[in-house]
Scaffold this active site. Structure first.
Site, short mmCIF file in Angstrom:
data_model
loop_
_atom_site.label_atom_id
_atom_site.label_comp_id
_atom_site.label_asym_id
_atom_site.label_seq_id
_atom_site.Cartn_x
_atom_site.Cartn_y
_atom_site.Cartn_z
CE LYS A 247 -1.84 1.36 4.10
NZ LYS A 247 -1.46 2.89 4.49
CG ASN A 248 2.11 2.63 3.62
OD1 ASN A 248 1.05 3.05 3.23
ND2 ASN A 248 2.60 2.26 4.85
NE ARG B 188 -7.57 3.96 5.57
CZ ARG B 188 -7.04 5.32 5.77
NH1 ARG B 188 -7.74 5.69 7.11
NH2 ARG B 188 -6.22 5.99 5.16
CB CYS C 286 -5.52 9.86 11.73
SG CYS C 286 -3.88 9.00 11.95
CG ASP D 33 3.16 1.05 9.63
OD1 ASP D 33 3.31 1.40 8.56
OD2 ASP D 33 2.60 1.95 10.52
NE ARG E 35 0.33 10.33 10.95
CZ ARG E 35 -0.21 9.09 10.08
NH1 ARG E 35 -1.50 8.65 10.52
NH2 ARG E 35 0.16 8.62 8.80
C1 EPZ Z 1 4.19 7.01 6.60
O1 EPZ Z 1 3.28 7.84 7.21
C2 EPZ Z 1 3.19 5.72 6.38
N1 EPZ Z 1 1.99 5.98 5.50
C3 EPZ Z 1 2.52 5.29 7.89
O2 EPZ Z 1 1.76 4.07 7.62
C4 EPZ Z 1 3.76 4.74 8.77
O3 EPZ Z 1 3.07 4.58 10.17
C5 EPZ Z 1 4.61 5.79 8.92
O4 EPZ Z 1 5.06 6.57 7.60
C6 EPZ Z 1 5.81 5.70 9.87
O5 EPZ Z 1 6.63 4.64 9.10
C7 EPZ Z 1 2.27 6.02 4.11
O6 EPZ Z 1 3.42 5.89 3.72
C8 EPZ Z 1 1.31 6.39 3.41
P1 EPZ Z 1 6.06 10.08 8.99
P2 EPZ Z 1 3.85 9.38 7.33
O7 EPZ Z 1 5.85 11.67 8.55
O8 EPZ Z 1 4.64 9.78 6.37
C9 EPZ Z 1 6.07 13.27 12.42
C10 EPZ Z 1 -0.01 2.64 7.90
O9 EPZ Z 1 -0.50 2.00 8.81
N2 EPZ Z 1 6.00 14.63 11.39
O10 EPZ Z 1 6.92 9.10 8.58
O11 EPZ Z 1 2.37 10.31 7.55
C11 EPZ Z 1 4.73 12.48 12.53
O12 EPZ Z 1 3.73 13.01 13.35
C12 EPZ Z 1 0.39 4.13 7.89
O13 EPZ Z 1 0.21 2.20 6.60
C13 EPZ Z 1 6.03 15.91 11.81
O14 EPZ Z 1 6.09 16.10 12.91
O15 EPZ Z 1 4.72 9.24 8.67
C14 EPZ Z 1 5.39 11.22 13.12
O16 EPZ Z 1 5.46 11.40 14.72
C15 EPZ Z 1 0.22 4.52 9.24
N3 EPZ Z 1 5.99 16.73 10.77
C16 EPZ Z 1 6.75 11.14 12.63
O17 EPZ Z 1 7.02 12.32 12.12
C17 EPZ Z 1 5.71 16.47 9.47
O18 EPZ Z 1 5.78 17.40 8.56
C18 EPZ Z 1 7.02 10.03 11.61
O19 EPZ Z 1 5.73 10.64 10.55
C19 EPZ Z 1 5.69 14.91 9.19
C20 EPZ Z 1 5.82 13.96 10.21
#
Ligand code: EPZ
Length: 417
Positions: free
Chosen positions: A22-23, A396, A116, A304, A121
């Site tokens: 998916k990702n 999803r 969410c 995840d 996020r």
């Molecule tokens: C991706 O989400 C994945 N989704 C998530 O999978 C996964 O859990 C996550 O990466 C971490 O590996 C997709 O790829 C579509 P991040 P993402 O930005 O990119 C903080 C699933 O179950 N952050 O790596 O949204 C954030 O709050 C989903 O398949 C900021 O503070 O996650 C978090 O604490 C859930 N500011 C950390 O970084 C930003 O601008 C990592 O988030 C961006 C992120």
């Protein structure tokens, strides 16, 4: 809405074939916006989130043709640059259109995704990077308005490792004027798959999979024809299914080198994991040892997989300390596991899971994608029957999970709530 009824106590055995990730599929589908040609994607999983991103691409003016797991996309004429709140609130990954729209059109209007179940996020790092590349970003009425005549290369450092932040800025940079460096970049296989797709389109990206990615901007990209990599989280979830039911499952079509941290942890639990041609062979034992785990960015143990691993630790023989270091609220599944009799105490970002009791089936509620998987895994091994409401969350991110589990010997069925 539907609920899933699961009859516990059945040992799973047989072969399961892993679907496309998916990702990886989501950012690669969005990358079609960067070119006017016909892109062909194979092994695209049939998931709600994939259908949602296809709807968004069509809303923007792209043509999407889906035949089974093959999806063809042509963004020849983009007629809109707006991703609506209705759409973005159902799937945060929609913010990935920001970079490509700015790169291709010079403008984008995307709803702020909002939080969410698992956390706030924020996307501040996405926006800060785009501003460094010369974009004018304004926030009004819950929407991000981004404009840029032509993005220019920049040196960007991520304060926090962000997967979609890395992907968004990589896609913004491929058509920018000059060279962009992304430092403290995400190293996930899905990021590498996107970079390989963009390079096939004519981009010049080096360093994907390392903390420093360099993108030399080019003037135009052609279409891609790629196969989506297997879903390492789906594969990891089936590993836990074998462990939690003391089963024997061949996980075909997965990529073990994307799963080293999970394989290492599951072996520590006492489960036999053998790498075989084309996948993994996982055999659960009688005893399950309690093991500590901390979620960290790739190549460490993935967030995840945290909820799924916690379900397994409920059946272990001691105390497991589980630290969730990526998201601030990713323990929602705990209260539902407690309804099944799990002995879990939370202190901040740490959950202490004391095993030794056999869980009992109960009515529980799914709250997010991976929490749903955790509850299904617990239900497979619990005594009696479990009813999981709001099971739509699982659709999803897990293609045909009910069918796949039933073919391994699970007894489960869906009913209307
Ligand atoms: C991706 O989400 C994945 N989704 C998530 O999978 C996964 O859990 C996550 O990466 C971490 O590996 C997709 O790829 C579509 P991040 P993402 O930005 O990119 C903080 C699933 O179950 N952050 O790596 O949204 C954030 O709050 C989903 O398949 C900021 O503070 O996650 C978090 O604490 C859930 N500011 C950390 O970084 C930003 O601008 C990592 O988030 C961006 C992120």
């Amino acid at each position: 809405m539907e609920k899933l009824i699961v009859e516990g106590g059945h040992r799973l055995e047989g072969t399961v074939v892993i679907s496309g990730a998916k990702n990886a599929a989501l950012p690669i589908l969005v990358s079609s916006l960067l070119t006017a040609g016909w892109n062909v994607y194979q092994n695209v999983p049939d998931l709600r989130d994939v259908r949602t991103i296809e709807r968004l691409l069509v809303d923007l003016g792209a043509v999407v043709e889906t035949t089974g797991s093959e999806v063809k996309v042509s963004a020849n004429a983009i007629s809109s640059h707006e991703a609506s709140y209705e759409l973005v609130k159902t799937m945060r990954a929609s913010v990935l259109v920001l970079g490509p729209l700015l790169a291709r059109l010079g403008k984008a209007r995307v709803s702020l995704p909002g939080g969410c179940a698992i956390g706030a996020r924020p996307i501040d790092l996405h926006l800060k990077g785009l501003e460094q590349m010369g974009a004018d970003i304004s926030l009004e009425h819950g929407y991000i308005d981004a404009r840029a005549d032509r993005l220019k290369g920049a040196d960007i450092y991520f304060d926090i490792v962000t997967v979609t932040g890395t992907e968004n800025l990589m896609m913004a940079a491929v058509l920018a004027d000059g060279e962009t460096t992304l430092k403290n970049a995400a190293r996930e296989p899905e990021v590498v798959a996107l970079a390989e797709t963009l390079n096939q389109m004519g981009a010049e990206i080096t360093g994907a999979g390392t903390p420093e990615i360099v993108i030399r901007g080019v003037n135009e990209l052609g279409p891609a024809s790629v196969t989506i990599i297997p879903d390492r989280i789906e594969a990891g979830t089936f590993m836990i299914a074998a462990a939690i039911t003391g089963g024997d499952i061949k996980i075909a079509g997965c990529e073990p080198r994307h799963m080293e941290a999970v394989i290492h942890k599951v072996r520590q639990v006492g489960v036999t994991v053998k790498e075989e041609p084309g996948g993994l062979h996982v055999v659960g034992g009688e005893a399950i040892s309690s093991v500590d785990v901390k979620t960290v960015p790739y190549p460490g143990f993935p967030t995840d997989m945290q909820a799924q691993f916690m379900a397994l630790m409920c059946f272990a023989n001691g105390l497991s300390v589980i630290s969730e270091a990526i998201f601030e609220n990713r323990f929602i599944h705990v209260s539902e596991l407690q309804r099944m009799g799990a002995n879990i105490k939370i202190s901040g970002s740490v959950a202490m899971v004391r095993g030794g009791t056999r869980l009992a089936g109960a009515p529980v509620m799914a709250t997010d994608l991976r929490a749903s998987a955790s509850l299904i895994l617990a239900a497979l091994a619990a005594e009696g029957t479990t009813e999981i409401s709001r099971i739509y969350h699982i659709d999803r991110g897990y293609e045909g999970i009910g069918k796949k589990l039933a073919e391994l010997g699970a007894r489960l069925w869906r009913v209307q709530e």
